[in-house]
Design an enzyme around this catalytic site. Sequence first.
Site, PDB file in Angstrom:
ATOM      1  N   GLU A  43      11.250 -13.868  -6.178  1.00  0.00           N
ATOM      2  CA  GLU A  43      11.177 -13.401  -4.787  1.00  0.00           C
ATOM      3  C   GLU A  43      10.170 -14.283  -4.071  1.00  0.00           C
ATOM      4  O   GLU A  43       9.032 -14.414  -4.518  1.00  0.00           O
ATOM      5  CB  GLU A  43      10.701 -11.944  -4.731  1.00  0.00           C
ATOM      6  CG  GLU A  43      11.608 -10.980  -5.467  1.00  0.00           C
ATOM      7  CD  GLU A  43      11.109  -9.528  -5.398  1.00  0.00           C
ATOM      8  OE1 GLU A  43      10.208  -9.230  -4.588  1.00  0.00           O
ATOM      9  OE2 GLU A  43      11.625  -8.710  -6.172  1.00  0.00           O
TER      10      GLU A  43
ATOM     11  N   GLU B 269       9.075  -5.530 -11.467  1.00  0.00           N
ATOM     12  CA  GLU B 269       7.615  -5.632 -11.316  1.00  0.00           C
ATOM     13  C   GLU B 269       6.853  -4.533 -12.054  1.00  0.00           C
ATOM     14  O   GLU B 269       6.219  -3.668 -11.444  1.00  0.00           O
ATOM     15  CB  GLU B 269       7.220  -5.614  -9.839  1.00  0.00           C
ATOM     16  CG  GLU B 269       7.578  -6.880  -9.120  1.00  0.00           C
ATOM     17  CD  GLU B 269       7.051  -6.926  -7.693  1.00  0.00           C
ATOM     18  OE1 GLU B 269       6.605  -5.884  -7.182  1.00  0.00           O
ATOM     19  OE2 GLU B 269       7.095  -7.996  -7.088  1.00  0.00           O
TER      20      GLU B 269
HETATM   21  C1  GAL Z   1       8.098  -6.999  -4.269  1.00  0.00           C
HETATM   22  C2  GAL Z   1       9.176  -6.096  -4.828  1.00  0.00           C
HETATM   23  C3  GAL Z   1      10.359  -6.001  -3.889  1.00  0.00           C
HETATM   24  C4  GAL Z   1       9.869  -5.773  -2.492  1.00  0.00           C
HETATM   25  C5  GAL Z   1       8.925  -6.865  -2.097  1.00  0.00           C
HETATM   26  C6  GAL Z   1       8.411  -6.756  -0.684  1.00  0.00           C
HETATM   27  O1  GAL Z   1       6.864  -6.741  -4.825  1.00  0.00           O
HETATM   28  O2  GAL Z   1       9.633  -6.555  -6.066  1.00  0.00           O
HETATM   29  O3  GAL Z   1      11.214  -4.972  -4.302  1.00  0.00           O
HETATM   30  O4  GAL Z   1       9.255  -4.531  -2.418  1.00  0.00           O
HETATM   31  O5  GAL Z   1       7.815  -6.830  -2.949  1.00  0.00           O
HETATM   32  O6  GAL Z   1       7.512  -7.785  -0.387  1.00  0.00           O
END
Ligand code: GAL
Length: 630
Positions: free
Chosen positions: A310, A142
Site C-alpha cells: 500500500e 497489518e
Molecule cells: C493501512 C491499512 C488499510 C487502510 C490504510 C489507510 O494501514 O492496511 O486498510 O486502512 O492504512 O491509510
Amino acid sequence: MTRTLGTCWYPEHWPEAMWAGDAARMADLGLTWVRIGEFAWSKLEPQPGRFDWGWLDRAVDILTAAGLRVVMGTPSATPPRWMLDRHPDMLAVDAEGRPRGFGSRRHYCFSHAGYREEAARMAGHMAKRYGDRVAAWQTDNEYGCHDTVLSYSDAARDAFRDWLRHRYQTPEALNAAWGNVFWSMDYADWTEIDLPHLTVTEPNPSHALAFRRFSSDQVIRWNAAQVEAIRAHSDAPISHNYMGRVTEFDHHALGRQMEIATWDSYPLGFLLDRVPGGDRAAYLRQGDPDFQAFHHDLYRGVSPRWWVMEQQPGPVNWAPWNPAPLPGMVRLWTWEAFAHGAECVSWFRWRQFPHAQEQQHAGLRRPDDGPGHGWAEAEQVAAELHDAPDVSPVQAPVALIFDYASQWAWEVQPQGAGFDHFALAFDLYRALRSLGLSIDILPPDTANLDGYALVLVPGLLSLADPLRAAIGAAPGVVLTGPRTDLKTRDLGIPQALGPDLPGLDATSVMEETFPPDAARPLRTGGHATLWLEHLETGAEIVEATADGTPALIRAGNRAHFATWPDPLAARRILRDLAQDAGLVTHDLPKGLRLRDTGTERFVFNYAAEARAFDGEDVPPAGVLRRPRPS
Ligand code: GAL
C-alpha cells in the site's frame, strides 16, 4: 527481476457495472497486480456457513480477463458481527481489563483458539476456490496495527501459562530465571501466574518481557494456521502486509513462514504520527527522508521477496493532520521503493470510498471517478518503468542488526525515558544515509557478515551465539553498542558482566542515564545523550565525554559505543569508521539521499528546494537515475 505496479481494489464497495471499466483502466495504466478481498468477510459469508462467492468469482474473472494478477487477501482482520455471537470471548482485552468493541476492525485476540480456527477455515475455503486462479495471497491485514498484539484476555492468560510451562519446565526454574525471590513473588504452580498487568507498581521485568515474547509467538502461531490452510490448496506465494514502526511481534520469525514480505507506506501520515526526530517544518509534504527507506531495508530482510503493498497516493485520513504530497513525491516514493529492491509498488486505494472511516482517504481515482492527486505521477512512473531494465538484488556494503526482542526489553525497562531500540537503530541509520551509504537491515540470528565493510549492532539485549561468532569472524569493521549484550535473555544481569564482545576487551561496571537537557559534551564535538555505560577497557578510547568517560572505544576493526551519540557526533563517528572500512562517503546536503542497486545509483531530493549533487541539479521532489559508479 521486473519492477511492477499494483493497486488495492474493493469491488464490494462499487456497483458491478463499474468493475470492467475499472479493470480496463488499471491495465491501461500499466498495473500488474490488484489486491482484493481482505475486508470482505460479511459479503462472503453473510451468515455462518452460508456463502456468497458469486460476486468474488466475477470480480476475479474480470481482473484476470483484463490481464491483471490477483493478490487475494484473507478477511480475518474484520470478523463479521455474527462471529461475536458464536465466540463472545474472542475480543482482545486491554491492559485495564476492558474488552475492545465491535465497529471498526482487528477486534480479536490472537490467543482465542475458536476464532483462530474460524479464520483458518475461511482461508481454506478461499484457497480451495481460488487457489489456482490467484497469483499471490495475503494473510489478514497489518498484524499489530491499532495496538492489537497485546491482549489480557482469559484465553491469553491460559495460553501464557502453557507457553511458560513449555519454556521453563518447572515453576522453580521460572522462579530462578526471573529472580522471583525478590518481593516474595515465587510461584508454586503454573495456575498462580497471571498476565503482567494491574499490579500495584511495575511487574517483574522478566515477567513482562516473557509476556511480550509470548504475545509475539501468538501472532506467529495465528498466521501459521492460515498459511497451512492456504498451502493445502494453492501453490501461489503467500505474503503479509506489515506496517511502519509496528514492533510488537517478531517480523523476522513471521516472515519465515511466507514467500513475500510486503508493507504499507504512508510517508506523510508517518511523519506527523510516528517518526522519531521527524522534521515537520522541512518535510510536511514529502515525508521523512529515511523512515520509508528504513522499512524498505528492514522488510527486505524478512522474507525472500518484498513489495510495498500500500502506498499513499494523496492525503490520508488517520494522522493528526493530513497534507497532500508535494508534486513529485508520489513518483519519488515509488522510485525509492524500487531503488531498495521492491518487486512491486501498489497504491492504496484504487478509488476513494465516500463512506465510513476512510472517506477522507485519497485513492488514485476520486470518489466521482475523476483522476486523483497522484494519478498523473502514477502514469509517469508506469511510463518510466517501460524503459527501466530488470534488476537483480544486491548486498549493500553496510549492515545494521535490528532485534524485535530488544525493542520489547527496553520498553519494559527503559532505565532512561526514551531508550527505544527502534529509535536508536533509526538514528544511526539516518546518520549512515546522510553519508550516502546503502544499508541492509538484518535479523539478530544472522550468522554470516561476509561482504559487509561496516556492521552496526546497536542496543541488542543479548547476542545469540551465531551472531557473536559472526561478529568475531566478520572481515569488516563492526560497531556495537550502546547497551549491547548487557543482559540475559530473561532480562537479568549476567553473572559475568557484559558486554562479551569478540575482539574487544570491555566490561560495563555501571550504566547511568540522563535527561535530554543534560546531554554531555564530547571532547571532539557533539554530545553523549541519554545513556552512558562506564567501561573498564584495555581498548583505545577514541571519544570521551568532557570528564574523560569513554564514549567510543576501538581495537583494530572492532568498536563500541558506550553512549547514544547525538546526530552530529553519530555522523562524524560513522563517517570516520566507514572511511576506515574503505567506503566512499558523501557529505549530502539536507534532504538529499542516495541509494545504489547493482547497476544504478539513485539520487532523491526530499527537500522542497532544488539541491545539487555531483554537479547536477536535483529539483524539489526530484529523482535522478544514473549508472552506479564503479
Ligand atoms: C493501512 C491499512 C488499510 C487502510 C490504510 C489507510 O494501514 O492496511 O486498510 O486502512 O492504512 O491509510
